[in-house]
Structures are given as C-alpha cells and as structure tokens.
Design an enzyme around this catalytic site. Structure first.
Site, mmCIF file in Angstrom:
data_model
loop_
_atom_site.group_PDB
_atom_site.id
_atom_site.type_symbol
_atom_site.label_atom_id
_atom_site.label_comp_id
_atom_site.label_asym_id
_atom_site.label_seq_id
_atom_site.Cartn_x
_atom_site.Cartn_y
_atom_site.Cartn_z
ATOM 1 N N ARG A 79 9.274 12.325 6.413
ATOM 2 C CA ARG A 79 8.829 11.553 5.233
ATOM 3 C C ARG A 79 7.766 10.534 5.644
ATOM 4 O O ARG A 79 6.813 10.293 4.904
ATOM 5 C CB ARG A 79 10.023 10.847 4.586
ATOM 6 C CG ARG A 79 11.015 11.820 3.973
ATOM 7 C CD ARG A 79 12.149 11.114 3.284
ATOM 8 N NE ARG A 79 11.704 10.383 2.113
ATOM 9 C CZ ARG A 79 12.511 9.568 1.421
ATOM 10 N NH1 ARG A 79 13.757 9.409 1.802
ATOM 11 N NH2 ARG A 79 12.069 8.921 0.369
ATOM 12 N N ASN A 113 11.241 2.824 -4.756
ATOM 13 C CA ASN A 113 10.469 3.655 -3.836
ATOM 14 C C ASN A 113 10.264 2.948 -2.499
ATOM 15 O O ASN A 113 10.173 1.724 -2.448
ATOM 16 C CB ASN A 113 9.094 4.018 -4.435
ATOM 17 C CG ASN A 113 9.245 4.756 -5.757
ATOM 18 O OD1 ASN A 113 10.309 5.327 -6.046
ATOM 19 N ND2 ASN A 113 8.220 4.710 -6.578
ATOM 20 N N ASP A 115 7.806 4.087 -0.391
ATOM 21 C CA ASP A 115 6.531 4.649 0.102
ATOM 22 C C ASP A 115 5.422 3.608 0.236
ATOM 23 O O ASP A 115 4.338 3.920 0.719
ATOM 24 C CB ASP A 115 6.075 5.805 -0.821
ATOM 25 C CG ASP A 115 5.985 5.378 -2.302
ATOM 26 O OD1 ASP A 115 6.263 6.214 -3.181
ATOM 27 O OD2 ASP A 115 5.651 4.199 -2.573
ATOM 28 N N HIS A 130 14.925 -0.728 -2.167
ATOM 29 C CA HIS A 130 15.529 0.194 -1.198
ATOM 30 C C HIS A 130 14.819 0.151 0.149
ATOM 31 O O HIS A 130 14.957 1.059 0.952
ATOM 32 C CB HIS A 130 15.532 1.626 -1.749
ATOM 33 C CG HIS A 130 16.456 1.761 -2.915
ATOM 34 N ND1 HIS A 130 16.400 2.816 -3.797
ATOM 35 C CD2 HIS A 130 17.466 0.973 -3.371
ATOM 36 C CE1 HIS A 130 17.337 2.680 -4.724
ATOM 37 N NE2 HIS A 130 17.991 1.559 -4.484
ATOM 38 N N GLY A 198 9.478 6.342 -14.417
ATOM 39 C CA GLY A 198 9.618 7.378 -13.394
ATOM 40 C C GLY A 198 10.887 7.297 -12.590
ATOM 41 O O GLY A 198 10.888 7.536 -11.382
HETATM 42 P P1 OAD Z 1 14.596 10.823 -9.090
HETATM 43 O O1 OAD Z 1 13.994 11.980 -8.382
HETATM 44 O O2 OAD Z 1 16.098 10.735 -9.251
HETATM 45 O O3 OAD Z 1 13.974 10.715 -10.557
HETATM 46 C C1 OAD Z 1 12.578 10.845 -10.732
HETATM 47 C C2 OAD Z 1 12.308 10.602 -12.209
HETATM 48 O O4 OAD Z 1 10.908 10.589 -12.405
HETATM 49 C C3 OAD Z 1 12.879 11.693 -13.119
HETATM 50 O O5 OAD Z 1 13.484 11.069 -14.242
HETATM 51 C C4 OAD Z 1 11.631 12.494 -13.540
HETATM 52 O O6 OAD Z 1 11.757 13.002 -14.867
HETATM 53 C C5 OAD Z 1 10.565 11.424 -13.494
HETATM 54 N N1 OAD Z 1 9.204 11.899 -13.211
HETATM 55 C C6 OAD Z 1 8.833 12.863 -12.339
HETATM 56 N N2 OAD Z 1 7.477 12.960 -12.304
HETATM 57 C C7 OAD Z 1 7.003 12.016 -13.183
HETATM 58 C C8 OAD Z 1 5.706 11.605 -13.606
HETATM 59 N N3 OAD Z 1 4.597 12.177 -13.117
HETATM 60 N N4 OAD Z 1 5.603 10.602 -14.520
HETATM 61 C C9 OAD Z 1 6.714 10.015 -15.029
HETATM 62 N N5 OAD Z 1 7.988 10.358 -14.673
HETATM 63 C C10 OAD Z 1 8.112 11.342 -13.764
HETATM 64 O O7 OAD Z 1 14.061 9.489 -8.354
HETATM 65 P P2 OAD Z 1 14.616 8.023 -8.521
HETATM 66 O O8 OAD Z 1 15.128 7.771 -9.901
HETATM 67 O O9 OAD Z 1 13.591 7.098 -7.988
HETATM 68 O O10 OAD Z 1 17.631 6.014 -3.269
HETATM 69 O O11 OAD Z 1 15.881 8.001 -7.490
HETATM 70 C C11 OAD Z 1 16.519 6.754 -7.310
HETATM 71 C C12 OAD Z 1 17.018 6.679 -5.900
HETATM 72 O O12 OAD Z 1 17.784 7.852 -5.554
HETATM 73 C C13 OAD Z 1 15.938 6.627 -4.833
HETATM 74 O O13 OAD Z 1 15.443 5.328 -4.628
HETATM 75 C C14 OAD Z 1 16.706 7.070 -3.608
HETATM 76 C C15 OAD Z 1 17.425 8.257 -4.211
HETATM 77 O O14 OAD Z 1 18.567 8.551 -3.522
HETATM 78 C C16 OAD Z 1 17.971 5.880 -1.936
HETATM 79 O O15 OAD Z 1 17.462 6.586 -1.090
HETATM 80 C C17 OAD Z 1 18.970 4.817 -1.685
#
Ligand code: OAD
Length: 254
Positions: A79, A113, A115, A130, A198
């Site tokens: 990553r 995020n 990143d 995070h 997102g």
């Molecule tokens: P997810 O992968 O769970 O969710 C991504 C979200 O972004 C989804 O609801 C998609 O529909 C949306 N999405 C994707 N592409 C998009 C775009 N171009 N524009 C708008 N929306 C879009 O990621 P997170 O919710 O960030 O934690 O996950 C939360 C946490 O779970 C992360 O921080 C990480 C993971 O485990 C840890 O590592 C502790």
C-alpha cells in the site's frame, strides 16, 4: 450492497446543497476511501475492494501483526508503494478550496483515509482518525517517524532501539488517537453543516460523527456513489463521484 450506478445529482439537489453551504458558519467533514477512489487508491468494501484476497483479520489487527509481522508488513509495504503513484483528485482539491473559503478555524476535515492525499491537495486542518500510512512507530520505544516514499524492510527495525517498527495507523480493535478523536468530536458538535463523503460509514467511532452532527442540529450532506448506513440520517444525499460533485459545488458557490 447495492451496485453503484453512474449518477450525477439533479440541478435542484445541487442548488439545495449550495444553499445549505451558503448558510453554514462552521463546516465539518468526514471522508472515507471513496474520496480517493478516483486517485487510484483502492476502497475497502466495493467490488475489487482492498480486503479481497486478504481477510481483515490476517492483515489489519494487532493480533495479526503479533502472529505474522512479515505478512502484515508485505501488505502495508504494497500500500505504501501504491501511494507513490497516486495524486490528489479534483475532490481533494475542492475540499481544500472549501477550507480556504471558510478558513481553518471554521472548517475541519476528519478523514478515515491514511493516504495523506488531503494534505497533498492543500488541506491544512486535517484530522487523520486512522493515522497515516507513510508514518511508522516503534513497537517498544516512543519513536514515531514519517517515512514517505521508502520501501521498508520486510521487518523494519527501530533506528533508536532496534525493536520492530509498525505502521503508525489504527488497526481494528485499536483505539483512535485520543487527541485526534476529541478534536473530531468537537468539530462535529460545533458545526452547522456536516459533509460525509465517500464512506460506507460502517466503521466506528468514525461513523458516529454523522449522528453527532445531526444531534446538534447540523444539516448533513452525503456525497456517495451509493446508499450507505447513514443515508437515513442525512438532510440531502448527492449520488455520484465525489471528484465531480465537490468541484461542482465549489464552482456554484462562486
Ligand atoms: P469503504 O471501502 O468501506 O467505503 C467506500 C465508500 O465510498 C463506499 O460507500 C462507496 O460507495 C463510496 N465510493 C466509492 N467510490 C466513490 C467515488 N468516486 N465518489 C464517492 N463515493 C465513492 O471505505 P471506508 O468507508 O473509508 O479502517 O472504510 C472505513 C474504514 O474501514 C477505513 O478507514 C479502514 C477500513 O477498514 C481501518 O483500516 C481501521
């Protein structure tokens, strides 16, 4: 999980969002992996999500690191390498422009995020709930170092005490950095407009910021390709790509 469809908000939805923003004195934002998707950073739970091929339990928990640090480091080194090829997208820049307009005392960006793309796009008041993937910390002494752009050893050692280093990020079953979380909760409680962008909003406590903002009467705008676990809490849901919707809102604000 619904299948995301190519969407863009209607004129009246965009206008309603602009009106809410215009009336806002303090804005707080929660972003997730979706805001970096258009930069080429994989999301976690969508099709082709990062966790596929890896069960969370084998790469993103302190227990996994205890059991097999080499595997966990292989996952995070991959990553880290991916970060070298990605750049902020128009969504990141639009959020930096919003902060510019509201100033950093009235605009707080909380991100899940790791990143670093919000800071790379010029956002200044960024709460990294995070942690950050470029940063490492020692598993024994207090060393914390930002090591961007480097491919670390398979089992990187602390330059100070020689013990094993770990990514300075929050794994499952771990607490968020207390000071960062407090600032994020305060921002959500003090805002009158909350943007949730997102994120699938399934990971806590980050996702609880949305309900916190709503409880204090903030207007909540969600920007996502799809419905999420918090869609029922929001004032307005804009369906589409954050890299397209956010710049459109900034443009309409003038
Ligand atoms: P997810 O992968 O769970 O969710 C991504 C979200 O972004 C989804 O609801 C998609 O529909 C949306 N999405 C994707 N592409 C998009 C775009 N171009 N524009 C708008 N929306 C879009 O990621 P997170 O919710 O960030 O934690 O996950 C939360 C946490 O779970 C992360 O921080 C990480 C993971 O485990 C840890 O590592 C502790």
């Amino acid at each position: 999980m619904h299948h995301p469809v190519e969407h863009f908000p209607t004129q009246e939805e965009l206008e309603k969002a602009v009106q809410i923003l215009r009336g806002a004195k303090r804005i707080a934002v929660l972003t997730g992996a979706g805001v970096s998707a258009e930069s080429g950073v994989p999301t976690f739970r969508g099709a082709g999500g990062l966790w596929e091929g890896h069960s969370i339990l084998e790469v993103a928990t302190p227990e996994a690191f205890e059991d097999n640090p080499a595997l966990v480091w292989r996952f995070y080194n991959a990553r880290r390498a991916n970060l070298r090829t990605v750049k902020p997208n128009p969504g990141h820049y639009a959020l930096a422009a919003l902060e510019e307009r509201w100033t950093s005392t009235h605009f707080t960006l909380c991100t899940q995020n790791i990143d670093g793309l919000h800071r790379a796009a010029g956002s200044r008041q960024v709460l990294e709930l995070h942690g950050r993937l470029t940063r490492v910390r020692c598993t024994v002494c207090t060393l914390i170092e930002d090591r961007p752009g480097e491919t670390l050893d398979e089992l990187p050692r602390c330059p100070q005490c020689g013990e094993l280093l770990r990514p300075d990020i929050v794994w499952f079953h771990e607490m968020l950095p207390a000071d960062v979380w407090l600032q994020a909760a305060l921002a959500a409680e003090e805002c009158d407009c909350f943007l949730v962008v997102g994120t699938s909003a399934v990971v806590y406590p980050a996702a609880s910021l949305v309900d916190l903002a709503r409880t204090v009467g903030a207007r909540v705008i969600e920007i996502n390709l799809d419905q999420t676990e918090v869609s029922h809490l929001v004032t307005l849901a804009l369906h589409g790509k954050s890299g397209e919707i956010l710049p459109e809102l900034v443009k309409r604000l003038g």
